[in-house]
Design a protein around this motif. Structure first.
Motif, PDB file in Angstrom:
ATOM      1  N   HIS A  39     -30.271 132.268 141.083  1.00  0.00           N
ATOM      2  CA  HIS A  39     -31.183 132.727 141.801  1.00  0.00           C
ATOM      3  C   HIS A  39     -30.481 132.598 143.206  1.00  0.00           C
ATOM      4  O   HIS A  39     -30.972 131.541 143.248  1.00  0.00           O
ATOM      5  CB  HIS A  39     -32.232 131.400 141.324  1.00  0.00           C
ATOM      6  CG  HIS A  39     -32.990 131.776 139.991  1.00  0.00           C
ATOM      7  ND1 HIS A  39     -33.778 132.611 139.994  1.00  0.00           N
ATOM      8  CD2 HIS A  39     -32.376 131.564 139.337  1.00  0.00           C
ATOM      9  CE1 HIS A  39     -33.561 132.966 138.591  1.00  0.00           C
ATOM     10  NE2 HIS A  39     -33.544 132.199 137.909  1.00  0.00           N
ATOM     11  N   GLY A  40     -29.508 133.257 144.159  1.00  0.00           N
ATOM     12  CA  GLY A  40     -29.505 132.910 145.287  1.00  0.00           C
ATOM     13  C   GLY A  40     -28.391 132.083 145.461  1.00  0.00           C
ATOM     14  O   GLY A  40     -27.898 130.819 145.227  1.00  0.00           O
ATOM     15  N   GLN A  71     -19.073 124.284 152.397  1.00  0.00           N
ATOM     16  CA  GLN A  71     -19.187 123.611 151.027  1.00  0.00           C
ATOM     17  C   GLN A  71     -19.156 125.638 150.171  1.00  0.00           C
ATOM     18  O   GLN A  71     -19.882 125.672 151.230  1.00  0.00           O
ATOM     19  CB  GLN A  71     -20.451 122.448 150.932  1.00  0.00           C
ATOM     20  CG  GLN A  71     -20.095 121.376 150.097  1.00  0.00           C
ATOM     21  CD  GLN A  71     -21.499 120.770 148.963  1.00  0.00           C
ATOM     22  OE1 GLN A  71     -22.578 120.748 150.151  1.00  0.00           O
ATOM     23  NE2 GLN A  71     -21.058 120.300 148.971  1.00  0.00           N
ATOM     24  N   ASP A  72     -18.568 125.721 149.478  1.00  0.00           N
ATOM     25  CA  ASP A  72     -18.493 126.997 148.990  1.00  0.00           C
ATOM     26  C   ASP A  72     -19.590 127.049 148.123  1.00  0.00           C
ATOM     27  O   ASP A  72     -19.231 126.732 147.198  1.00  0.00           O
ATOM     28  CB  ASP A  72     -16.554 127.574 148.535  1.00  0.00           C
ATOM     29  CG  ASP A  72     -17.565 128.944 148.252  1.00  0.00           C
ATOM     30  OD1 ASP A  72     -17.904 129.440 148.074  1.00  0.00           O
ATOM     31  OD2 ASP A  72     -15.517 129.140 148.242  1.00  0.00           O
ATOM     32  N   PRO A  73     -20.462 128.233 148.402  1.00  0.00           N
ATOM     33  CA  PRO A  73     -21.725 128.050 147.490  1.00  0.00           C
ATOM     34  C   PRO A  73     -21.676 129.084 145.802  1.00  0.00           C
ATOM     35  O   PRO A  73     -21.427 128.435 144.297  1.00  0.00           O
ATOM     36  CB  PRO A  73     -22.424 129.431 148.169  1.00  0.00           C
ATOM     37  CG  PRO A  73     -22.448 129.200 149.343  1.00  0.00           C
ATOM     38  CD  PRO A  73     -20.436 128.219 149.375  1.00  0.00           C
ATOM     39  N   ASP A  74     -19.893 130.021 146.053  1.00  0.00           N
ATOM     40  CA  ASP A  74     -19.788 130.542 144.783  1.00  0.00           C
ATOM     41  C   ASP A  74     -19.030 129.388 144.160  1.00  0.00           C
ATOM     42  O   ASP A  74     -19.453 128.906 142.434  1.00  0.00           O
ATOM     43  CB  ASP A  74     -19.141 131.469 144.901  1.00  0.00           C
ATOM     44  CG  ASP A  74     -19.706 132.395 146.055  1.00  0.00           C
ATOM     45  OD1 ASP A  74     -20.722 132.918 145.331  1.00  0.00           O
ATOM     46  OD2 ASP A  74     -18.920 133.508 146.514  1.00  0.00           O
ATOM     47  N   GLY A 118     -37.474 137.961 150.951  1.00  0.00           N
ATOM     48  CA  GLY A 118     -36.257 137.995 150.693  1.00  0.00           C
ATOM     49  C   GLY A 118     -35.748 138.788 151.400  1.00  0.00           C
ATOM     50  O   GLY A 118     -34.640 138.337 151.313  1.00  0.00           O
ATOM     51  N   GLY A 119     -35.838 139.018 152.292  1.00  0.00           N
ATOM     52  CA  GLY A 119     -34.864 139.372 152.895  1.00  0.00           C
ATOM     53  C   GLY A 119     -33.348 139.887 152.481  1.00  0.00           C
ATOM     54  O   GLY A 119     -32.862 140.872 153.542  1.00  0.00           O
ATOM     55  N   VAL A 127     -27.886 126.743 146.744  1.00  0.00           N
ATOM     56  CA  VAL A 127     -27.491 127.231 145.164  1.00  0.00           C
ATOM     57  C   VAL A 127     -28.494 127.379 143.719  1.00  0.00           C
ATOM     58  O   VAL A 127     -29.074 125.807 144.623  1.00  0.00           O
ATOM     59  CB  VAL A 127     -26.378 127.055 144.702  1.00  0.00           C
ATOM     60  CG1 VAL A 127     -26.268 127.640 143.533  1.00  0.00           C
ATOM     61  CG2 VAL A 127     -25.056 127.252 145.222  1.00  0.00           C
ATOM     62  N   GLY A 128     -29.605 128.877 143.427  1.00  0.00           N
ATOM     63  CA  GLY A 128     -30.387 128.415 142.328  1.00  0.00           C
ATOM     64  C   GLY A 128     -29.623 128.650 140.968  1.00  0.00           C
ATOM     65  O   GLY A 128     -29.035 129.850 141.153  1.00  0.00           O
ATOM     66  N   GLU A 129     -29.505 127.580 140.392  1.00  0.00           N
ATOM     67  CA  GLU A 129     -28.958 128.358 138.633  1.00  0.00           C
ATOM     68  C   GLU A 129     -30.671 127.892 137.605  1.00  0.00           C
ATOM     69  O   GLU A 129     -31.140 126.886 137.572  1.00  0.00           O
ATOM     70  CB  GLU A 129     -28.172 127.065 138.863  1.00  0.00           C
ATOM     71  CG  GLU A 129     -26.331 127.415 139.005  1.00  0.00           C
ATOM     72  CD  GLU A 129     -26.390 128.772 138.006  1.00  0.00           C
ATOM     73  OE1 GLU A 129     -25.462 128.335 137.473  1.00  0.00           O
ATOM     74  OE2 GLU A 129     -26.674 130.125 138.675  1.00  0.00           O
ATOM     75  N   GLU A 130     -30.799 128.282 136.692  1.00  0.00           N
ATOM     76  CA  GLU A 130     -31.470 128.106 135.940  1.00  0.00           C
ATOM     77  C   GLU A 130     -30.428 128.204 133.971  1.00  0.00           C
ATOM     78  O   GLU A 130     -29.748 129.477 134.329  1.00  0.00           O
ATOM     79  CB  GLU A 130     -32.472 129.336 135.527  1.00  0.00           C
ATOM     80  CG  GLU A 130     -33.523 128.986 134.444  1.00  0.00           C
ATOM     81  CD  GLU A 130     -34.921 130.224 134.508  1.00  0.00           C
ATOM     82  OE1 GLU A 130     -35.121 130.457 133.375  1.00  0.00           O
ATOM     83  OE2 GLU A 130     -34.284 130.484 135.586  1.00  0.00           O
ATOM     84  N   ILE A 131     -30.488 127.569 133.690  1.00  0.00           N
ATOM     85  CA  ILE A 131     -30.178 126.991 132.493  1.00  0.00           C
ATOM     86  C   ILE A 131     -30.648 126.776 131.037  1.00  0.00           C
ATOM     87  O   ILE A 131     -31.449 127.056 131.392  1.00  0.00           O
ATOM     88  CB  ILE A 131     -29.105 126.155 132.688  1.00  0.00           C
ATOM     89  CG1 ILE A 131     -29.834 124.318 132.373  1.00  0.00           C
ATOM     90  CG2 ILE A 131     -27.980 125.770 133.043  1.00  0.00           C
ATOM     91  CD1 ILE A 131     -29.103 123.114 132.113  1.00  0.00           C
ATOM     92  N   VAL A 132     -30.224 128.141 129.781  1.00  0.00           N
ATOM     93  CA  VAL A 132     -31.213 127.751 128.877  1.00  0.00           C
ATOM     94  C   VAL A 132     -29.689 127.341 127.492  1.00  0.00           C
ATOM     95  O   VAL A 132     -28.975 127.957 127.319  1.00  0.00           O
ATOM     96  CB  VAL A 132     -31.556 129.231 128.126  1.00  0.00           C
ATOM     97  CG1 VAL A 132     -31.864 129.263 127.175  1.00  0.00           C
ATOM     98  CG2 VAL A 132     -32.479 129.628 129.657  1.00  0.00           C
TER      99      VAL A 132
END
Length: 458
Positions: free
Chosen positions: A365-366, A337-340, A161-162, A204-209
């Motif tokens: 997720h980061g 590109q802006d990750p946020d 993870g650093g 960019v990592g995203e989890e959606i439920v």
């Protein structure tokens, strides 16, 4: 002078291998607390190796695994460099698939007479980082000095993870300042063609439920009347791309640069001999039309669905309408590109498509931005010249579809561009059983770094 240094590297190869094997024997698995002591041992070994060749080196504690920092500043008009590597390694599981002990390094001679070094960490990243340190050792042995000022930074939790690196960089910004960063955790284009990786994609990592009913429902009793989260999720994910393969998020391509024509032409040429898709049983590119496979993976942003879960997925059959459905989605970013902003836009995109009787939750997720070295960067030209001279094949400038967070952190925190020069090969089996590093990669890697340092000094 350089010829004498190269001759010293050749004569000292067996001793260099002995030092590499000593480091490879240390099971510095950073993600497992049971190996914390081994990580400390590896850090101490690296600091001692640097001190042995005249670096002011020390093990520096962090909230996680220790950093190793070494400085050697000999009189020089050349640019100062910050070299980065990591001494930690991946776990060895599944251990039963290793032919021998992962931490008992050995040299294997293949049927064609070529030799490989087999051990966990051989390619990722102990063999790679020692190519640089051994080049410095040869310079000091022959000339008593290094051709340019060098700072070495070795991390101990890159494989886990650093998290300690960004605050360490911020807290030691002045000490770690340099004109250019060098990162060895990359590879060659092929077995005979050296490469400098000059671009990376961010991520960019995203989890959606998505939730609907209060419980799973019988699809016969409720089917047609009850909202099915699987249907909702599938429509949303399908909407992420248009028929040409472009991502449909509003403003997604803001900050995406056009690939320079010189770079695009070189990548198109390399694509003709690339087996990325055929190597995995595919033949038809699925991304944006009109772009080579390498441009798609190295120079363009993406939206990918990495996993989907909803309803019954076990053996046999169960007729239910699930109460929830989820997906893991990642975006690879390029340019500025802006990750946020990408994350916020994606969430708004999803919310706009959620029916009134459903709800959605998100988990991030980061995130990291993309990175690119200007092709006109003089350090890049000197690095290419050095590699070309060593391998007798013109060094190519390549990209990477993946992400190396430290490179973005060097840019955002230290303001440094990075030359990513490594000698790994795609079949080195990093993170897998029987990880290997070509003996040629190790030997010519040392010689290559010697040439890079000498070229930078010019």
């Amino acid at each position: 002078m350089l010829d004498d240094v190269l001759a010293r590297i050749d004569a000292d190869l067996e001793a260099s291998l002995d030092r590499l094997f000593a480091l490879l024997r240390i099971p510095s698995i950073s993600t497992d607390p049971a190996f914390a002591g081994a990580c400390d041992e590896a850090a101490s070994w690296c600091a001692a190796a640097l001190a042995e060749i005249g670096f002011a080196a020390a093990v520096r504690p962090t909230a996680g695994r220790a950093m190793v920092v070494g400085h050697r500043t000999d009189p020089s008009a050349g640019p100062s460099v910050l070299f980065y590597g990591h001494y930690d390694v991946q776990p060895v599981d599944p251990i039963e698939l290793w032919d021998t002990d992962p931490f008992a390094p050995r040299i294997v001679t293949r049927d064609d007479g070529s030799k490989i070094i087999v051990a966990r960490g051989a390619a990722d990243d102990k063999g790679q980082l020692l190519t640089f340190i051994e080049a410095c050792r040869a310079f000091v042995a022959v000339t008593g000095r290094l051709p340019v000022p060098v700072t070495v930074l070795l991390e101990g939790e890159e494989e886990s993870g650093g998290e300690s690196l960004p605050p360490f960089l911020a807290a030691n910004r002045e000490e770690l300042s340099a004109d250019v960063a060098l990162v060895c955790d990359t590879g060659m284009w092929n077995r005979t063609t050296p490469a400098i990786t000059a671009s990376l994609r961010g991520v960019v990592g995203e989890e959606i439920v998505i939730s609907a009913a209060s419980k799973d429902l019988h699809s016969g009793l409720y089917g047609g009347a009850a909202r099915n989260p699987n249907h909702v999720l599938a429509r949303i994910l399908a909407d992420l791309h248009d028929e040409t393969g472009r991502v449909t998020l509003p403003g997604f391509y803001e900050g995406v640069p056009d690939t320079p024509e010189e770079q695009r032409a070189q990548w198109a040429e390399l694509s003709r001999n690339d087996d990325l898709l055929p190597g995995v049983g595919l033949s038809i590119p699925a991304g944006e039309a009109g772009r080579s496979v390498l441009e798609q993976t190295w120079g363009r942003p993406t939206a990918e669905v990495n996993g989907m879960i909803g309803g019954y997925t076990g053996a046999g059959f169960k007729t239910v309408i699930p109460a929830k459905a989820s997906a893991k989605v990642s975006f690879r970013l390029v340019g500025t590109q802006d990750p946020d902003k990408v994350r916020e836009t994606f969430r708004a995109f999803v919310r706009a498509r959620i029916p009134a009787d459903c709800s959605v939750a998100f988990e991030e997720h980061g995130a990291s931005g993309g990175f690119r070295v200007d092709l006109a960067n003089p350090h890049l030209a000197r690095g290419r010249a050095a590699l070309t001279a060593e391998w007798n094949t013109e060094a190519v400038v390549i990209g990477s579809g993946g992400s190396i967070p430290v490179v973005g952190q060097f840019k955002s925190i230290l303001g440094l561009d990075t030359l990513m020069i490594g000698f790994g090969l795609p079949d080195d089996q990093i993170h897998s059983p029987n990880e290997k590093y070509e003996l040629t990669s190790f030997h010519k890697g040392i010689r290559s770094w010697a040439r890079v340092l000498a070229e930078l000094a010019e």
